[in-house]
Design a protein around this motif. Sequence first.
Motif, mmCIF file in Angstrom:
data_model
loop_
_atom_site.group_PDB
_atom_site.id
_atom_site.type_symbol
_atom_site.label_atom_id
_atom_site.label_comp_id
_atom_site.label_asym_id
_atom_site.label_seq_id
_atom_site.Cartn_x
_atom_site.Cartn_y
_atom_site.Cartn_z
ATOM 1 N N GLU A 17 0.632 -1.201 -0.354
ATOM 2 C CA GLU A 17 -0.122 0.214 -0.361
ATOM 3 C C GLU A 17 0.818 0.924 -0.157
ATOM 4 N N THR A 18 1.689 0.960 0.853
ATOM 5 C CA THR A 18 3.387 2.610 0.812
ATOM 6 C C THR A 18 3.602 2.757 -0.646
ATOM 7 N N CYS A 19 4.088 1.520 -1.380
ATOM 8 C CA CYS A 19 4.772 1.506 -2.302
ATOM 9 C C CYS A 19 3.871 2.371 -3.454
ATOM 10 N N VAL A 20 2.160 1.596 -3.474
ATOM 11 C CA VAL A 20 1.914 2.721 -4.928
ATOM 12 C C VAL A 20 0.746 3.692 -4.480
ATOM 13 N N ARG A 21 1.159 3.804 -3.172
ATOM 14 C CA ARG A 21 0.615 5.394 -3.221
ATOM 15 C C ARG A 21 1.849 6.732 -2.883
ATOM 16 N N LYS A 22 2.992 6.059 -3.159
ATOM 17 C CA LYS A 22 3.995 6.327 -3.496
ATOM 18 C C LYS A 22 3.934 7.270 -4.960
ATOM 19 N N ALA A 23 3.985 5.667 -5.523
ATOM 20 C CA ALA A 23 4.032 6.002 -6.982
ATOM 21 C C ALA A 23 2.696 6.651 -7.496
ATOM 22 N N LEU A 24 1.719 6.695 -7.119
ATOM 23 C CA LEU A 24 0.547 7.435 -7.585
ATOM 24 C C LEU A 24 0.774 9.633 -6.476
ATOM 25 N N GLY A 25 1.383 9.133 -5.830
ATOM 26 C CA GLY A 25 1.344 10.442 -5.412
ATOM 27 C C GLY A 25 2.479 11.860 -6.125
ATOM 28 N N SER A 26 3.766 10.163 -7.000
ATOM 29 C CA SER A 26 4.695 10.961 -8.240
ATOM 30 C C SER A 26 3.658 11.602 -9.314
ATOM 31 N N PHE A 27 3.188 11.034 -9.535
ATOM 32 C CA PHE A 27 2.633 10.940 -10.430
ATOM 33 C C PHE A 27 1.657 12.709 -10.571
ATOM 34 N N ALA A 28 1.166 12.966 -9.578
ATOM 35 C CA ALA A 28 -0.029 13.907 -8.613
ATOM 36 C C ALA A 28 1.216 15.063 -9.041
ATOM 37 N N GLU A 29 2.260 14.686 -8.420
ATOM 38 C CA GLU A 29 3.416 16.133 -8.339
ATOM 39 C C GLU A 29 3.854 16.951 -9.843
ATOM 40 N N HIS A 30 4.214 15.536 -10.001
ATOM 41 C CA HIS A 30 4.883 15.844 -11.889
ATOM 42 C C HIS A 30 3.689 16.129 -12.236
ATOM 43 N N GLY A 31 2.603 15.209 -12.304
ATOM 44 C CA GLY A 31 1.530 15.871 -14.121
ATOM 45 C C GLY A 31 1.895 14.773 -14.565
ATOM 46 N N ILE A 32 2.353 13.237 -14.310
ATOM 47 C CA ILE A 32 2.086 12.283 -15.168
ATOM 48 C C ILE A 32 0.950 11.572 -15.505
ATOM 49 N N ASP A 33 0.604 11.320 -16.741
ATOM 50 C CA ASP A 33 -0.448 10.435 -16.950
ATOM 51 C C ASP A 33 0.107 9.022 -16.444
ATOM 52 N N GLY A 34 -0.597 7.884 -15.338
ATOM 53 C CA GLY A 34 0.055 6.361 -15.509
ATOM 54 C C GLY A 34 -1.026 5.708 -14.492
ATOM 55 N N GLU A 35 -0.208 5.194 -14.969
ATOM 56 C CA GLU A 35 -1.110 4.112 -13.636
ATOM 57 C C GLU A 35 -0.515 2.850 -12.615
ATOM 58 N N VAL A 36 -0.663 2.924 -11.717
ATOM 59 C CA VAL A 36 0.329 1.287 -10.938
ATOM 60 C C VAL A 36 -0.163 -0.432 -10.929
#
Length: 433
Positions: A17-36
């Motif tokens: 859960e921690t890893c997923v939230r970190k990756a999604l947070g990085s998407f939001a911070e840098h405006g990345i269109d992504g998925e985990v």
Amino acid sequence: MELSVVMPCLNEAETVETCVRKALGSFAEHGIDGEVIIADNGSTDGSQQLAREAGARVVPVTDKGYGNALMGGIRAARGTYVVMGDADDSYDFTSLMPFLTELRDGADLVMGNRFKGGIADGAMPPLHRYLGNPVLSFVGRLFFRSKIGDFHCGLRGFRRESILRLGLQTGGMEFASEMVVRCTLAKYDVREVPTTLSPDGRTRAPHLSTWRDGWRHLRFLMLYSPRWLFLIPGLLLMTLGLVGSVALSAGPIHVGDIAFDVDTLVGTSAMLVIGFQAVLFALLTKVYAMEEGFLPHDRRVQRIVDSWSLERGLVVGGLLALAGLVGLVASLVHWQGHSFGELDPRDSLRIVMPAATALIMSFQMIFASLFVSILAIRRRSHPPVMDPAEEAADVVDAAVVRVAGETKTLKLKVDADLKADADEESKDPAETA
């Protein structure tokens, strides 16, 4: 979609859960269109539900193994680029931009380097940090002329299409080495960025087995490099065996108080045969790997194969066999000179051993030539046999298309005639007169 973050998972409920939230947070911070994507390999601790609740897409992968889990996640990814990393919270998924920046710049594979970025205390066992990883990475650089300093870093990014094109085969931990090796052999644009490694957040033992997985990495590196596995050791043995056999065939050699005689001649003859066999194996392995697509095409090997025809191989093998037979005849003559009685091994072996060695090498040459010729047979694809029912259906379809075309042409002609008649009737009578 631009980026997919793929994490292999097997009972990672404490950290996924921690890893997923970190990756999604990085998407939001840098405006990345992504998925985990969580590539679940059969977790029984509820990791799947925790990952979904955190915002990840869970992809079940039935085939066990680190490589199988990752390939399942990569195939399911929707992003142009993929960043893979373990779901144990040892890698920082908030630092994805260095990888994505290099990928946007045209890189096919971007490797993390933990030795340049920093390894926290307790994050890697000393045996792995100072022996295992450095040695295996050195072997990889030596065998494949790669510039990567950390072959086994689990955090890496790549262009999804480029990796799928390689058709990676390994399903275990050696998948990490295969990706780097195959990208290097394919002349991909491979780059490296510093990354950090922290102690994982698990309380259970890691899945990695030091000696078993280390051997699997080393085995893969050797099997994918026939030059270092067969050719170089074979040439070394052949050279030592040939020089030693020629020298000892003339008589014993004394080095100080040490005497090398016929017993050493037996050893040097064995070295010559083993080395010759290893060189042939290097060629056969390379040809087979090229034909099956495991290794890229090598023009030097192709030139050797083209010049080494079956007939030439048989001629060379026949000449070696002839030399061996001449030596055996000479040994019989030598025996006859002693009335077929007891011989001094120091004299008789100097005749018999070179003859026997030549005979052995002659058959090796002949068999290798036959096998290369078999490998050179190209697979031919013949046209499929047409089923009569399908052929009749094709004829009917063609007739229908032809009739439809003729009907359309006739209709267009009738319409044109009717339009011409209407235009004629609409003209002024005086103008017509």
